[in-house]
Scaffold this motif. Structure first.
Motif, PDB file in Angstrom:
ATOM      1  N   PHE B 200      -7.618  -2.202   5.456  1.00  0.00           N
ATOM      2  CA  PHE B 200      -6.700  -2.592   6.521  1.00  0.00           C
ATOM      3  C   PHE B 200      -5.715  -3.640   6.001  1.00  0.00           C
ATOM      4  O   PHE B 200      -4.497  -3.527   6.183  1.00  0.00           O
ATOM      5  N   ALA B 202      -4.988  -4.211   2.885  1.00  0.00           N
ATOM      6  CA  ALA B 202      -4.141  -3.557   1.882  1.00  0.00           C
ATOM      7  C   ALA B 202      -2.983  -2.821   2.554  1.00  0.00           C
ATOM      8  O   ALA B 202      -1.847  -2.843   2.069  1.00  0.00           O
ATOM      9  N   GLY B 203      -3.270  -2.174   3.690  1.00  0.00           N
ATOM     10  CA  GLY B 203      -2.237  -1.448   4.421  1.00  0.00           C
ATOM     11  C   GLY B 203      -1.160  -2.381   4.958  1.00  0.00           C
ATOM     12  O   GLY B 203       0.038  -2.116   4.800  1.00  0.00           O
ATOM     13  N   SER B 206       0.922  -3.763   2.106  1.00  0.00           N
ATOM     14  CA  SER B 206       1.800  -2.724   1.560  1.00  0.00           C
ATOM     15  C   SER B 206       2.986  -2.461   2.483  1.00  0.00           C
ATOM     16  O   SER B 206       4.106  -2.238   2.020  1.00  0.00           O
ATOM     17  N   LEU B 207       2.727  -2.477   3.798  1.00  0.00           N
ATOM     18  CA  LEU B 207       3.817  -2.265   4.761  1.00  0.00           C
ATOM     19  C   LEU B 207       4.884  -3.341   4.590  1.00  0.00           C
ATOM     20  O   LEU B 207       6.081  -3.046   4.534  1.00  0.00           O
ATOM     21  N   ALA B 210       6.599  -3.007   1.114  1.00  0.00           N
ATOM     22  CA  ALA B 210       7.470  -1.828   1.058  1.00  0.00           C
ATOM     23  C   ALA B 210       8.732  -2.042   1.885  1.00  0.00           C
ATOM     24  O   ALA B 210       9.833  -1.664   1.466  1.00  0.00           O
ATOM     25  N   ALA B 211       8.586  -2.658   3.053  1.00  0.00           N
ATOM     26  CA  ALA B 211       9.753  -2.919   3.900  1.00  0.00           C
ATOM     27  C   ALA B 211      10.723  -3.850   3.179  1.00  0.00           C
ATOM     28  O   ALA B 211      11.937  -3.613   3.153  1.00  0.00           O
ATOM     29  N   ALA B 222      10.471   0.891  -2.782  1.00  0.00           N
ATOM     30  CA  ALA B 222       9.482   0.844  -1.704  1.00  0.00           C
ATOM     31  C   ALA B 222       8.194   1.553  -2.130  1.00  0.00           C
ATOM     32  O   ALA B 222       7.092   1.025  -1.953  1.00  0.00           O
ATOM     33  N   VAL B 223       8.346   2.739  -2.714  1.00  0.00           N
ATOM     34  CA  VAL B 223       7.168   3.518  -3.122  1.00  0.00           C
ATOM     35  C   VAL B 223       6.407   2.803  -4.243  1.00  0.00           C
ATOM     36  O   VAL B 223       5.187   2.628  -4.184  1.00  0.00           O
ATOM     37  N   GLY B 226       4.932  -0.569  -2.981  1.00  0.00           N
ATOM     38  CA  GLY B 226       3.836  -0.299  -2.053  1.00  0.00           C
ATOM     39  C   GLY B 226       2.586   0.165  -2.783  1.00  0.00           C
ATOM     40  O   GLY B 226       1.478  -0.323  -2.539  1.00  0.00           O
ATOM     41  N   ALA B 227       2.770   1.115  -3.716  1.00  0.00           N
ATOM     42  CA  ALA B 227       1.621   1.664  -4.441  1.00  0.00           C
ATOM     43  C   ALA B 227       0.960   0.590  -5.306  1.00  0.00           C
ATOM     44  O   ALA B 227      -0.273   0.503  -5.367  1.00  0.00           O
ATOM     45  N   ALA B 230      -1.079  -1.831  -3.110  1.00  0.00           N
ATOM     46  CA  ALA B 230      -2.350  -1.252  -2.675  1.00  0.00           C
ATOM     47  C   ALA B 230      -3.328  -1.145  -3.841  1.00  0.00           C
ATOM     48  O   ALA B 230      -4.524  -1.435  -3.701  1.00  0.00           O
ATOM     49  N   PHE B 231      -2.808  -0.729  -4.995  1.00  0.00           N
ATOM     50  CA  PHE B 231      -3.670  -0.609  -6.177  1.00  0.00           C
ATOM     51  C   PHE B 231      -4.328  -1.957  -6.491  1.00  0.00           C
ATOM     52  O   PHE B 231      -5.541  -2.032  -6.720  1.00  0.00           O
ATOM     53  N   CYS B 233      -4.866  -4.452  -4.492  1.00  0.00           N
ATOM     54  CA  CYS B 233      -5.848  -4.784  -3.453  1.00  0.00           C
ATOM     55  C   CYS B 233      -7.187  -4.109  -3.749  1.00  0.00           C
ATOM     56  O   CYS B 233      -8.251  -4.698  -3.567  1.00  0.00           O
TER      57      CYS B 233
END
Lengths: 104, 260
Positions: B200, B202-203, B206-207, B210-211, B222-223, B226-227, B230-231, B233
């Protein structure tokens, strides 16, 4: 997009995906991935999905470009997603919300 | 298609081929249903929102054969993202399948690499869940792995076409809120990943990242940002929190929706 560009697109994304499927199946008899790296890889989709969501939401929230119907649909989709834990229902619920708010 | 060809070869070789193939299909039924609905959504969007031809729509289902990636391709095409962004996004998104291969591989030692060439194409979230579960019960056969692959591949193609046909009735996507459909689909995929507090967090991180990144470098950054967020995390998580391979092997359907 021209046909040849699209063919290239399909070829490249297919190879990129197959590269995640075949080599690891074959090589897994020898190679071992550390648990830490495994955890990292398992989290990657979260980041990619977030990158598909956040920029667009931010754009619709900018002053001057505010799209209330879109933002309400985002909230509805998150709520439904939490509730159902299924990717399909938030898409349907959010889409219907956006459509209804624009009809008003 | 590939999976079926191999299975028919193995059916002749193994006395239990038909039984194992059918068993895999039976085990996969709940997933097949969700794959079908999801495939219809893909087909309908490709037609109504992206205006792709039926051949372009189907070629992605056939050769890429990965649900979330196909939605990502549609979304990025709409944003006129450059080719390398689309390809690298798809690779990042499917990198988790490397893990699936690594966990399944040791159960498939008896198969030659030639057999694995077509079978590997059938490796998806769904077929992995079904196959790894079966692998803990009894030795895996070619027929079982092929059956698991086919019971996702075949409905995915059929539902793509059906969805495409239905999408043809929609002429003004915006009035139906269809510009939102991608975002809605990805919100669903994202939240389905949030089955631990760490995921959660991590999400959310990332949001935000990415924003912010999209303000400076558009979709590409952004991609990537974001990736990477998350990685990291997941990479820095204590082992019990993140879900090990053993945990990922238990096929709870709500955890397994990130692609097809």
């Amino acid at each position: 997009m021209s046909t040849s560009t699209f063919v290239w697109l399909v070829v490249l994304v297919s190879i990129a995906t197959y590269a995640t499927r075949f080599p690891s199946l074959v090589l897994s008899r020898r190679v071992r991935v550390t648990p830490r790296l495994q955890q990292g890889l398992q989290f990657v989709p979260i980041g990619v999905f977030a990158a598909m969501v956040a920029p667009s939401v931010a754009q619709h929230a900018l002053p001057g470009h505010t799209d209330i119907a879109f933002l309400v649909a985002v909230c509805v989709a998150f709520a439904v997603a939490f509730w159902t834990k299924n990717p399909l229902w938030p898409m349907l619920a959010g889409t219907v919300t956006a459509a209804l708010l624009r009809l008003l | 298609m590939n999976a079926q060809t191999t299975s028919s070869r193995s059916l002749a070789a193994s006395p239990h081929g038909v039984r194992d193939f059918a068993q895999a299909c039976a085990d996969a039924v709940p997933l097949t249903v969700s794959v079908f609905v999801y495939g219809m959504a893909y087909g309908a969007l490709a037609h109504s929102a992206n205006h792709l031809s039926v051949w372009r729509t189907l070629s992605l289902s056939c050769f890429l054969f990965a649900g979330a990636s196909q939605f990502t391709v549609l979304s990025l095409l709409q944003q006129s993202a450059p080719l390398f962004v689309i390809v690298s996004s798809v690779f990042l998104l499917n990198a988790r399948q490397i893990l699936y291969g690594l966990t399944l591989g040791p159960h498939l030692r008896d198969l030659s690499w030639r057999q694995l060439v077509p079978l590997a194409h059938g490796l998806t979230d769904e077929s992995y869940s079904v196959t790894i579960t079966a692998a803990y019960r009894r030795p895996l056969t070619v027929a079982y792995f092929a059956g698991a692959g086919a019971s996702v591949f075949v409905p995915w193609q059929v539902s793509t076409l059906l969805g495409y046909a239905l999408g043809g009735f929609i002429h003004h996507p915006e009035t139906f809120g269809l510009d939102f459909a991608y975002i809605g689909a990805f919100i669903g995929l994202l939240v389905a990943q949030w089955y631990s507090p760490r995921r959660f967090v991590a999400g959310l991180l990332s949001l935000l990242v990415a924003a912010a990144a999209s303000r400076f470098g558009g979709t590409t950054s952004a991609v990537i940002c974001g990736a990477v967020t998350a990685f990291l995390c997941g990479f820095t998580a204590p082992a019990a929190d993140a879900g090990s391979v053993a945990a990922s092997a238990s096929p709870t359907p709500k955890h397994r929706k990130e692609g097809s």
